[in-house]
Design an enzyme around this catalytic site. Structure first.
Site, PDB file in Angstrom:
ATOM      1  CB  THR A 167      -0.808  -0.075   1.319  1.00 41.29           C
ATOM      2  OG1 THR A 167      -1.668  -1.195   1.242  1.00 41.29           O
ATOM      3  CG2 THR A 167      -1.569   1.170   1.642  1.00 41.29           C
ATOM      4  CB  SER A 197      -8.184  -2.836   2.236  1.00 41.02           C
ATOM      5  OG  SER A 197      -7.955  -1.460   1.996  1.00 41.02           O
ATOM      6  CG  ASP A 198      -5.657  -1.900   5.986  1.00 43.47           C
ATOM      7  OD1 ASP A 198      -5.791  -2.553   4.928  1.00 43.47           O
ATOM      8  OD2 ASP A 198      -4.617  -1.308   6.295  1.00 43.47           O
ATOM      9  CG  HIS A 220      -3.126  -9.770   6.465  1.00 45.75           C
ATOM     10  ND1 HIS A 220      -4.208  -9.955   7.305  1.00 45.75           N
ATOM     11  CD2 HIS A 220      -3.290 -10.626   5.447  1.00 45.75           C
ATOM     12  CE1 HIS A 220      -4.984 -10.913   6.814  1.00 45.75           C
ATOM     13  NE2 HIS A 220      -4.442 -11.339   5.678  1.00 45.75           N
TER      14      HIS A 220
HETATM   15  N1  GLY Z   1      -3.394  -3.020   3.583  1.00 46.85           N
HETATM   16  C1  GLY Z   1      -3.909  -3.130   2.317  1.00 46.85           C
HETATM   17  C2  GLY Z   1      -4.780  -4.270   2.100  1.00 46.85           C
HETATM   18  O1  GLY Z   1      -4.791  -5.230   2.815  1.00 46.85           O
HETATM   19  O2  GLY Z   1      -5.531  -4.253   1.168  1.00 46.85           O
END
Ligand code: GLY
Ligand code: GLY
Length: 306
Positions: A167, A197-198, A220
């Site tokens: 990211t 996502s986060d 993650h």
């Molecule tokens: N941190 C980015 C994703 O998991 O999509």
């Protein structure tokens, strides 16, 4: 308030980066973005302009998993998330599952500035982009040969572990102590269509509060989201930990609790920097004064004069 030394700090994603050549390319890209953001800040731009410019540069660079070069979902499509936050008044904007938009971070900023909402998704987000003059790209324009090949490999192995994580993000502080944070991603390779996502979640991927600090995370996404990593780091700073200690202690706790990895970059409201990752590598770079600091490997920090 006492004057603060301005800083623009970026990351280009944490993950299993096994190739040294790729690691080098990611650091070089992060350095370019940090320099561009700092130039924006020192030539009259705001901290919000600085983080947006830095993130856009990485969205436009196909080596990063954001904008052009975003990883593909299980259906072979690019769906992107981004968020941005301003520390002065906690304004925030985000988009999720956005297709065919060149710079999702610019769209997140529009959500922040032109709506009363925090997060827009999918078709609605795209409709909103068009209504504000953004021109959509041809379907598929953000996929590259590299991301198509990576998806083929992922499909062949049907592995749960994607080849590409990562990211991009930026945090900035100006001489008045104003803070902003921005994060953008293509998400996880092979993800289900429609997965968020986060990175679009304020408090997980992005947070900024002039009273405490600013954070952008990578890694993650489901793990980061469950732990609310960005806000956990902010809380640790509020409870007295320094930027670097807060970043590393929270990542360590998250990894211990949830058995998965992440990275983060942090600025405190005094301009102290924090960097941490529980992946093998994370590219990062920041400009402070006349020095450009950068790194990608654990326990290895370099700098050069600008
Ligand atoms: N941190 C980015 C994703 O998991 O999509
Ligand atoms: N908390 C529900 C809503 O604002 O839509």
């Amino acid at each position: 308030m006492a004057s603060v030394e301005p800083v623009v700090f970026v990351h280009g994603g944490a993950g299993t980066i096994s190739s040294d050549a790729k690691a080098r390319q990611l650091v070089e890209g992060a350095k370019r973005a940090a320099r561009a953001g700092y130039k924006t800040l020192t030539s009259g731009g705001s901290v919000v302009d600085a983080v947006q410019i830095a993130v856009e540069l990485m969205e436009n660079d196909p080596i990063f998993n954001a904008g052009l070069g975003s990883v593909l979902n299980v259906e072979g499509e690019v769906e992107m998330d981004a968020s941005i936050m301003v520390g002065a008044d906690l304004s925030a904007g985000a988009v999720t599952v956005v297709k065919d938009i060149k710079n999702p971070i610019a769209l997140a900023r529009l959500v922040m500035e032109k709506t009363s909402h925090v997060l827009l998704a999918g078709d609605g987000a795209k409709k909103f982009a068009l209504s504000h003059g953004m021109v959509p790209l041809e379907p598929g324009a953000l996929a590259t040969d590299a991301t198509r090949e990576a998806l083929d490999k992922w499909r062949a192995k049907q592995s749960e572990v994607p080849a590409v994580l990562g990211t991009v993000g930026a945090v900035a502080i100006d001489s008045e102590g104003r803070l902003a944070a921005a994060t953008s991603t293509g998400g996880r390779e092979g993800k289900l269509a429609g997965r968020s996502s986060d990175t679009c979640m304020i408090g997980s991927g992005t947070y900024a509060d002039d009273k405490i600090g600013a954070v952008s995370t990578t890694g993650h996404g489901e793990t980061i989201a469950k732990f609310c990593l960005a806000h956990a780091i902010i809380k640790a700073m509020e409870n007295g930990e320094g930027a670097d200690r807060a970043t590393n202690s929270c990542i360590e706790k998250m990894t211990e609790r949830l058995n998965n990895t992440a990275g983060a970059i942090t600025l405190s409201c005094k301009g102290e920097v924090g960097v941490g990752f529980s992946t093998n590598r994370m590219s990062w770079a920041y400009v402070k004064g006349d020095q450009l600091h950068f790194g990608v490997d654990r326990n290895k920090k370099e700098f050069e004069k600008l």
